[in-house]
Design an enzyme around this catalytic site. Structure first.
Site, PDB file in Angstrom:
ATOM      1  N   LYS A  48       2.376  -3.441   7.300  1.00 24.53           N
ATOM      2  CA  LYS A  48       2.359  -3.601   5.916  1.00 24.53           C
ATOM      3  C   LYS A  48       3.797  -2.990   5.848  1.00 24.53           C
ATOM      4  O   LYS A  48       4.583  -3.517   4.791  1.00 24.53           O
ATOM      5  CB  LYS A  48       1.556  -2.782   4.932  1.00 24.53           C
ATOM      6  CG  LYS A  48      -0.240  -3.168   5.272  1.00 24.53           C
ATOM      7  CD  LYS A  48      -0.004  -4.648   4.583  1.00 24.53           C
ATOM      8  CE  LYS A  48       0.151  -4.690   2.969  1.00 24.53           C
ATOM      9  NZ  LYS A  48      -0.329  -5.850   2.345  1.00 24.53           N
ATOM     10  N   THR A  79       0.654  -1.159   0.118  1.00 25.59           N
ATOM     11  CA  THR A  79      -0.076  -0.085  -0.110  1.00 25.59           C
ATOM     12  C   THR A  79       0.815   1.386  -0.082  1.00 25.59           C
ATOM     13  O   THR A  79       1.927   1.150   0.573  1.00 25.59           O
ATOM     14  CB  THR A  79      -0.878   0.072   1.315  1.00 25.59           C
ATOM     15  OG1 THR A  79      -1.325   1.403   1.487  1.00 25.59           O
ATOM     16  CG2 THR A  79      -0.052  -0.318   2.572  1.00 25.59           C
ATOM     17  N   ASP A  80       0.245   2.292  -0.626  1.00 31.93           N
ATOM     18  CA  ASP A  80       0.941   3.784  -0.421  1.00 31.93           C
ATOM     19  C   ASP A  80       1.118   4.410   0.854  1.00 31.93           C
ATOM     20  O   ASP A  80       1.814   5.064   1.236  1.00 31.93           O
ATOM     21  CB  ASP A  80       0.305   4.623  -1.115  1.00 31.93           C
ATOM     22  CG  ASP A  80      -1.131   4.921  -1.023  1.00 31.93           C
ATOM     23  OD1 ASP A  80      -1.607   4.257  -0.096  1.00 31.93           O
ATOM     24  OD2 ASP A  80      -1.696   5.861  -1.541  1.00 31.93           O
ATOM     25  N   GLU A  81       0.315   3.750   1.854  1.00 29.64           N
ATOM     26  CA  GLU A  81       0.263   4.318   3.398  1.00 29.64           C
ATOM     27  C   GLU A  81       1.459   3.934   4.040  1.00 29.64           C
ATOM     28  O   GLU A  81       1.646   4.795   4.963  1.00 29.64           O
ATOM     29  CB  GLU A  81      -0.855   3.646   4.108  1.00 29.64           C
ATOM     30  CG  GLU A  81      -2.233   3.791   3.285  1.00 29.64           C
ATOM     31  CD  GLU A  81      -3.736   3.294   4.171  1.00 29.64           C
ATOM     32  OE1 GLU A  81      -3.440   3.501   5.292  1.00 29.64           O
ATOM     33  OE2 GLU A  81      -4.500   3.197   3.443  1.00 29.64           O
TER      34      GLU A  81
HETATM   35  P1  NAD Z   1      -9.440  -7.539   2.338  1.00 31.94           P
HETATM   36  O1  NAD Z   1      -9.399  -7.276   3.596  1.00 31.94           O
HETATM   37  O2  NAD Z   1     -10.428  -6.946   1.454  1.00 31.94           O
HETATM   38  O3  NAD Z   1      -8.938  -9.032   2.105  1.00 31.94           O
HETATM   39  C1  NAD Z   1      -7.971  -9.686   2.720  1.00 31.94           C
HETATM   40  C2  NAD Z   1      -8.035 -11.034   2.511  1.00 31.94           C
HETATM   41  O4  NAD Z   1      -6.968 -11.927   3.096  1.00 31.94           O
HETATM   42  C3  NAD Z   1      -9.447 -11.743   2.777  1.00 31.94           C
HETATM   43  O5  NAD Z   1      -9.920 -12.683   2.265  1.00 31.94           O
HETATM   44  C4  NAD Z   1      -8.840 -12.641   4.111  1.00 31.94           C
HETATM   45  O6  NAD Z   1      -9.723 -13.789   4.561  1.00 31.94           O
HETATM   46  C5  NAD Z   1      -7.606 -13.106   3.808  1.00 31.94           C
HETATM   47  N1  NAD Z   1      -6.665 -13.092   4.782  1.00 31.94           N
HETATM   48  C6  NAD Z   1      -6.407 -12.260   6.089  1.00 31.94           C
HETATM   49  N2  NAD Z   1      -5.773 -12.967   6.913  1.00 31.94           N
HETATM   50  C7  NAD Z   1      -5.109 -14.287   6.239  1.00 31.94           C
HETATM   51  C8  NAD Z   1      -4.248 -15.188   6.553  1.00 31.94           C
HETATM   52  N3  NAD Z   1      -3.475 -15.003   7.691  1.00 31.94           N
HETATM   53  N4  NAD Z   1      -4.039 -16.166   5.740  1.00 31.94           N
HETATM   54  C9  NAD Z   1      -4.677 -16.431   4.753  1.00 31.94           C
HETATM   55  N5  NAD Z   1      -5.709 -15.358   4.181  1.00 31.94           N
HETATM   56  C10 NAD Z   1      -5.879 -14.300   5.034  1.00 31.94           C
HETATM   57  O7  NAD Z   1      -8.392  -6.658   1.611  1.00 31.94           O
HETATM   58  P2  NAD Z   1      -8.127  -5.981   0.418  1.00 31.94           P
HETATM   59  O8  NAD Z   1      -8.539  -4.482   0.243  1.00 31.94           O
HETATM   60  O9  NAD Z   1      -8.445  -6.891  -0.665  1.00 31.94           O
HETATM   61  O10 NAD Z   1      -6.381  -5.788   0.305  1.00 31.94           O
HETATM   62  C11 NAD Z   1      -5.637  -6.881  -0.357  1.00 31.94           C
HETATM   63  C12 NAD Z   1      -4.052  -6.507  -0.295  1.00 31.94           C
HETATM   64  O11 NAD Z   1      -4.108  -5.173  -1.078  1.00 31.94           O
HETATM   65  C13 NAD Z   1      -3.690  -6.141   1.368  1.00 31.94           C
HETATM   66  O12 NAD Z   1      -2.453  -6.779   1.388  1.00 31.94           O
HETATM   67  C14 NAD Z   1      -3.727  -4.748   1.397  1.00 31.94           C
HETATM   68  O13 NAD Z   1      -2.904  -4.378   2.455  1.00 31.94           O
HETATM   69  C15 NAD Z   1      -3.517  -4.181   0.026  1.00 31.94           C
HETATM   70  N6  NAD Z   1      -3.590  -2.931  -0.479  1.00 31.94           N
HETATM   71  C16 NAD Z   1      -5.181  -2.685  -0.360  1.00 31.94           C
HETATM   72  C17 NAD Z   1      -5.661  -1.524  -1.014  1.00 31.94           C
HETATM   73  C18 NAD Z   1      -7.067  -0.990  -0.825  1.00 31.94           C
HETATM   74  O14 NAD Z   1      -7.339   0.091  -1.214  1.00 31.94           O
HETATM   75  N7  NAD Z   1      -8.009  -1.769  -0.518  1.00 31.94           N
HETATM   76  C19 NAD Z   1      -4.777  -0.531  -1.609  1.00 31.94           C
HETATM   77  C20 NAD Z   1      -3.309  -0.873  -1.602  1.00 31.94           C
HETATM   78  C21 NAD Z   1      -3.146  -2.264  -1.146  1.00 31.94           C
HETATM   79  P1  TYD Z   2     -10.889   3.942   4.293  1.00 30.96           P
HETATM   80  O1  TYD Z   2     -11.664   3.565   3.101  1.00 30.96           O
HETATM   81  O2  TYD Z   2     -11.019   3.399   5.647  1.00 30.96           O
HETATM   82  O3  TYD Z   2      -9.495   3.849   3.597  1.00 30.96           O
HETATM   83  P2  TYD Z   2      -8.011   4.329   4.230  1.00 30.96           P
HETATM   84  O4  TYD Z   2      -8.013   4.612   5.686  1.00 30.96           O
HETATM   85  O5  TYD Z   2      -7.002   3.095   3.889  1.00 30.96           O
HETATM   86  O6  TYD Z   2      -7.361   5.384   3.494  1.00 30.96           O
HETATM   87  O7  TYD Z   2     -10.929   5.535   4.291  1.00 30.96           O
HETATM   88  C1  TYD Z   2     -10.780   6.416   3.430  1.00 30.96           C
HETATM   89  C2  TYD Z   2     -11.007   7.615   3.863  1.00 30.96           C
HETATM   90  O8  TYD Z   2     -11.878   7.950   4.413  1.00 30.96           O
HETATM   91  C3  TYD Z   2     -10.105   8.081   4.966  1.00 30.96           C
HETATM   92  O9  TYD Z   2      -9.380   9.253   5.119  1.00 30.96           O
HETATM   93  C4  TYD Z   2     -10.817   7.997   6.265  1.00 30.96           C
HETATM   94  C5  TYD Z   2     -12.235   8.337   5.744  1.00 30.96           C
HETATM   95  N1  TYD Z   2     -13.481   7.870   6.256  1.00 30.96           N
HETATM   96  C6  TYD Z   2     -14.537   8.492   6.750  1.00 30.96           C
HETATM   97  O10 TYD Z   2     -14.425   9.865   6.431  1.00 30.96           O
HETATM   98  N2  TYD Z   2     -15.485   7.844   7.330  1.00 30.96           N
HETATM   99  C7  TYD Z   2     -15.863   6.433   7.447  1.00 30.96           C
HETATM  100  O11 TYD Z   2     -17.048   6.135   7.832  1.00 30.96           O
HETATM  101  C8  TYD Z   2     -14.758   5.578   6.975  1.00 30.96           C
HETATM  102  C9  TYD Z   2     -14.805   4.327   6.981  1.00 30.96           C
HETATM  103  C10 TYD Z   2     -13.494   6.643   6.424  1.00 30.96           C
END
Ligand code: NAD
Ligand code: TYD
Length: 371
Positions: A177, A147-149
């Protein structure tokens, strides 16, 4: 669902990749896109935490090139067996705890999965890699999805995050992460494991679990509930439609330089308040409220997230110039598709909003003060 281990016909299907966390938001989109676009078979290894849902993959579960295995990326005996019996040419590691607010309430699972279990996964993959033939070893890839975070927070006029930006994680989620990124890097440097890392901005689109901003706002709006905007709503995120992230991962896997990091983002910075207003406008058009008022009337400013990062923005120049990646969607096209998808897929929404999810909503929002 079939048992991979007793399924000789499937195990003979080469080439093969293992996707971890493939029942989550991005992973399920990735598995679907992979099966449509690539020839390799896919084993989806997922623990099925609250965030994992096999309903997100019903359309591919009968595909002869797809199998699901329920398990933890930290379960070393399971990994050892799975790797030896399926002999993948690549691992794409999505499995993680992914929600910042949950990490603030309770960081333990984040440390366990994102750090300890990722370490266990790396150890088993390293052992498997060492046993491959020289040609297989050369071709093998471990792609870590991050992630960019990990880069921390930007000021309003700072340049977007390049891959060279220092790591300054601010939440337990981003710190965990960041630790996993460092482990992946170290396994390349020390053991020559052929790794690739992608650091992506905020994703949105179909199958997004409704604890995150965009799906939460769509579903709360439709349910007549308040739309809880943290703080003043001026925090900025850089939004990428999920299938553009999936395409980027496939490109990096195919053509990325081993040991390298690629930032992924669509240059779509928006304040949270803008995002919520766009969602309200789309719903006003596609499913107007019975009383004729705008959904924006449901917006409520609530207490801010502790340590809330102000701004994320990605500089994807390396991915664009080196690998030729371009996002297919901009925010306007992507958010319209997303709202339409949630309106058309209420059965999926019902299936994920289980008891556990309702408990979370209560913990997180019920006693949250109005700002
Ligand atoms: P998500 O929370 O929707 O899904 C995570 C999945 O991993 C779930 O299916 C869960 O059951 C599985 N999981 C959790 N712990 C596990 C373990 N110990 N063993 C096997 N499976 C396990 O997450 P997402 O939003 O799909 O994100 C996927 C990846 O991408 C993550 O690594 C996250 O850090 C990264 N990412 C997410 C975003 C975003 O905006 N959602 C952006 C950048 C990077
Ligand atoms: P989120 O979807 O949780 O992603 P991330 O924290 O990984 O960026 O949140 C996106 C942005 O929205 C973040 O600045 C927090 C804000 N946010 C709200 O304002 N209200 C909410 O109920 C949630 C879940 C997030």
């Amino acid at each position: 669902m079939w048992d991979v281990f007793s399924d000789a016909a499937f195990k003979r299907r080469m080439p093969m990749i293992i996707v971890t966390g493939g029942a989550g938001f991005i992973g399920s989109n990735f598995v679907r896109e992979w099966l449509a676009a690539e020839q390799d078979s896919v084993v989806n290894l997922d623990k099925l935490t609250y965030a994992g849902n096999l309903r997100s993959l019903v359309d591919v579960e009968k595909n002869p090139r797809y199998r699901f295995v329920q398990g933890d990326i930290g379960d070393r005996p399971l990994l050892a067996k799975l790797l030896r019996e399926t002999r993948p040419r690549a691992i794409v590691n999505f499995a993680a705890e992914s929600h910042v607010d949950r990490s603030i309430h309770s960081a333990g699972e984040f440390i366990q999965t994102n750090i300890v279990s990722t370490f266990n996964l790396l150890e088993e993959v390293r052992a498997y890699h060492a046993e491959l033939s020289p040609a297989e070893r050369e071709a093998f890839r471990f792609l870590h999805v991050s992630t960019d975070e990990v880069y921390g927070s930007l000021g309003p006029n700072d340049p977007a995050f390049a891959e060279s930006h220092k790591y300054e994680p601010n939440s337990p989620y981003s710190a965990s992460k960041a630790a996993s990124d460092h482990l992946v890097r170290a396994y390349h440097h020390t053991y020559h494991l052929p790794v690739l890392t992608t650091n992506c901005s905020n994703n949105y689109g179909p199958y997004h679990f409704p604890e995150k901003l965009i799906p939460l706002m769509i579903l709360n709006a439709l349910a007549g509930k308040r739309l809880p905007v943290y703080g003043d709503g001026q925090n900025v995120r850089d939004w990428l439609y999920v299938t553009d992230h999936c395409t980027a991962i496939r490109m990096v896997l195919a053509k990325g330089r081993v040991g390298e990091t690629y930032n992924v983002g669509g240059r779509n910075e928006r304040t949270n308040l803008d995002v919520v207003n766009v969602i309200c406008k789309l719903l006003d058009e596609l499913k107007p409220r019975a009383d004729g008022k705008s959904y924006a009337a449901q917006i409520e400013f609530v207490a801010d997230r502790p340590g809330h990062d102000q701004r994320y923005a990605i500089d994807a120049t390396r991915l664009e110039t080196e690998l030729g990646w371009q996002a297919a969607e901009n925010f306007d096209t992507g958010i319209r598709k997303t709202v339409q998808w949630y309106l058309a897929n209420q059965d999926w929404v019902q299936s994920v909003t289980s008891g556990e999810y309702r408990n979370w909503v209560q913990t997180q929002y019920e006693n949250r003060a109005v700002a």
